[in-house]
Design a protein around this motif. Structure first.
Motif, short mmCIF file in Angstrom:
data_model
loop_
_atom_site.label_atom_id
_atom_site.label_comp_id
_atom_site.label_asym_id
_atom_site.label_seq_id
_atom_site.Cartn_x
_atom_site.Cartn_y
_atom_site.Cartn_z
N PRO A 1 7.62 11.99 2.68
CA PRO A 1 9.09 11.98 2.86
C PRO A 1 9.76 10.66 2.47
O PRO A 1 10.95 10.66 2.11
CB PRO A 1 9.26 12.26 4.36
N ALA A 2 9.04 9.55 2.52
CA ALA A 2 9.65 8.24 2.23
C ALA A 2 9.56 7.87 0.75
O ALA A 2 9.69 6.69 0.41
CB ALA A 2 8.99 7.16 3.09
N TRP A 3 9.41 8.84 -0.14
CA TRP A 3 9.19 8.53 -1.55
C TRP A 3 10.36 7.80 -2.18
O TRP A 3 10.17 6.98 -3.08
CB TRP A 3 8.88 9.82 -2.33
N ARG A 4 11.58 8.04 -1.71
CA ARG A 4 12.74 7.36 -2.29
C ARG A 4 12.68 5.85 -2.04
O ARG A 4 13.06 5.06 -2.91
CB ARG A 4 14.04 7.94 -1.73
N ASP A 5 12.22 5.45 -0.86
CA ASP A 5 12.08 4.02 -0.57
C ASP A 5 11.08 3.36 -1.51
O ASP A 5 11.31 2.24 -1.98
CB ASP A 5 11.62 3.82 0.88
N GLU A 6 9.99 4.05 -1.79
CA GLU A 6 8.97 3.48 -2.67
C GLU A 6 9.46 3.42 -4.11
O GLU A 6 9.18 2.46 -4.83
CB GLU A 6 7.68 4.28 -2.58
N GLU B 1 0.25 4.49 -2.43
CA GLU B 1 0.00 5.82 -1.89
C GLU B 1 1.01 6.83 -2.45
O GLU B 1 0.66 7.97 -2.77
CB GLU B 1 0.06 5.78 -0.37
N TYR B 2 2.27 6.41 -2.58
CA TYR B 2 3.28 7.30 -3.14
C TYR B 2 2.94 7.73 -4.56
O TYR B 2 3.06 8.90 -4.91
CB TYR B 2 4.66 6.64 -3.12
N VAL B 3 2.49 6.78 -5.40
CA VAL B 3 2.15 7.13 -6.78
C VAL B 3 1.00 8.13 -6.81
O VAL B 3 1.00 9.08 -7.59
CB VAL B 3 1.81 5.88 -7.60
N LEU B 4 0.02 7.92 -5.95
CA LEU B 4 -1.09 8.87 -5.87
C LEU B 4 -0.57 10.27 -5.51
O LEU B 4 -0.93 11.26 -6.16
CB LEU B 4 -2.10 8.40 -4.82
N VAL B 5 0.28 10.36 -4.51
CA VAL B 5 0.83 11.65 -4.10
C VAL B 5 1.65 12.27 -5.23
O VAL B 5 1.56 13.48 -5.51
CB VAL B 5 1.69 11.50 -2.83
N PRO C 1 0.80 -1.23 0.00
CA PRO C 1 0.00 0.00 0.00
C PRO C 1 0.83 1.28 0.00
O PRO C 1 0.42 2.27 -0.61
CB PRO C 1 -0.83 -0.13 1.28
N SER C 2 1.97 1.30 0.66
CA SER C 2 2.76 2.52 0.71
C SER C 2 3.25 2.93 -0.69
O SER C 2 3.37 4.12 -1.00
CB SER C 2 3.95 2.35 1.65
N HIS D 1 9.05 17.64 -13.60
CA HIS D 1 9.80 16.94 -12.55
C HIS D 1 10.99 17.80 -12.11
O HIS D 1 12.10 17.31 -11.93
CB HIS D 1 10.27 15.57 -13.05
N SER D 2 10.71 19.05 -11.91
CA SER D 2 11.72 20.00 -11.48
C SER D 2 12.02 19.84 -9.99
O SER D 2 11.29 19.14 -9.28
CB SER D 2 11.22 21.42 -11.74
N PRO D 3 13.08 20.48 -9.48
CA PRO D 3 13.33 20.46 -8.03
C PRO D 3 12.13 20.94 -7.23
O PRO D 3 11.86 20.44 -6.13
CB PRO D 3 14.54 21.39 -7.87
N ALA D 4 11.39 21.90 -7.78
CA ALA D 4 10.20 22.40 -7.08
C ALA D 4 9.15 21.30 -6.95
O ALA D 4 8.47 21.19 -5.92
CB ALA D 4 9.62 23.60 -7.83
N PHE D 5 9.03 20.49 -8.00
CA PHE D 5 8.08 19.37 -7.94
C PHE D 5 8.48 18.39 -6.85
O PHE D 5 7.65 17.98 -6.02
CB PHE D 5 8.01 18.66 -9.29
N TRP D 6 9.76 17.98 -6.83
CA TRP D 6 10.20 16.99 -5.85
C TRP D 6 10.13 17.54 -4.43
O TRP D 6 9.95 16.78 -3.47
CB TRP D 6 11.61 16.49 -6.19
#
Length: 262
Positions: free
Chosen positions: A235-240, A207-211, A203-204, A222-227
């Motif tokens: 905050p855990a998007w890198r793990d996903e 949820e990350y893809v939705l966010v 599920p995590s 996908h600019s720095p502002a987007f990330w």
């Protein structure tokens, strides 16, 4: 009004052409490669996914150059095919045969029952399938797809309200479909599309893809502002993202196997 002469010399729009070509690998295996001549293509491209190998050629590229490109990349092809080899847990549904179904990162036991109409439900002891005796394979696949869509929308409905604060607007609509490579996309009209395979995985990750896609309502890039927007909300998007790199292809293959998607 264009003259007859101009109409005669106007180029007829070209469409995509497809065929197959055989390639023998170093280990003796004979591989069928889908060959696609695409007027939009800018260069030769070779790709592999759970459906097989595909060679894309620009319209002006010769078949000889395509064959040479395949020969030059035989080792790469063999390596990619090994990565995309079917897993033992990718199964097709056979009525009455005991197996497990993937859902939210788990493999849940499947229970079969004869019923008046096709229905699939989640219960404490696993997933239950009610199926008429003469139900077709297509009916079973459609019922399974509807079950996964309902489960995915349940998850989305639980997560979405918590992420709407700070967005300029809510998505116009949310669609679920089987996607070949992407996990999600946001159209200019605000329609958010998500891969149905997401509900099979943890599920995590879903949820990350939705966010991720919701943040495109703020930054259509996908600019720095987007990330930064993603980081603030998840905050855990890198793990996903790392999880998708390791498990994503298998997840898509499992859904395609269950729904018999080409």
């Amino acid at each position: 009004m264009p003259s007859v002469f101009h109409r005669l010399i106007a180029r007829t729009p070209r469409s995509v052409e497809r065929d197959t070509v055989a390639l023998e690998l170093d280990d003796g295996r004979r591989l069928e490669v889908q060959r696609v001549r695409d007027p939009r293509a800018k260069r030769l491209k070779l790709s592999v996914d759970e459906r097989g190998a595909r060679l894309t050629l620009p319209w002006r590229a010769s078949l000889v150059s395509g064959d040479r490109f395949l020969q030059q990349h035989r080792d790469w092809l063999a390596e990619q095919l090994a990565r995309h080899a079917p897993d033992d847990d990718i199964v097709a549904l056979v009525p009455g045969v005991a197996t497990h179904l993937p859902l939210r990162g788990e493999n849940l036991p499947l229970h079969w029952h004869e019923g008046r109409f096709a229905r699939i439900t989640r219960q404490d002891d696993g997933i239950h399938v009610d199926l008429p005796a003469r139900a077709s394979a297509g009916s079973l696949r459609r019922t399974l797809r509807a079950f996964y869509e309902a489960e995915a929308r349940t998850d989305i409905g639980r997560w979405l309200p918590g992420y709407l604060t700070g967005l300029p607007r809510a998505p116009r609509q949310i669609r679920l479909k089987v996607m070949s490579s992407q996990w999600g996309s946001l159209a200019p009209d605000g329609t958010l599309t998500l891969d149905l395979a997401l509900v099979l995985g943890r599920p995590s990750a879903f949820e990350y893809v939705l966010v991720h896609e919701l943040c495109h309502l703020l930054q259509a890039n996908h600019s720095p502002a987007f990330w930064h927007e993603v980081e603030t909300r998840f905050p855990a998007w890198r793990d996903e993202r790392a999880w998708f790199h390791a498990e994503g292809r298998r997840l898509k293959a499992r859904l395609r196997g269950l729904l018999a998607e080409d």
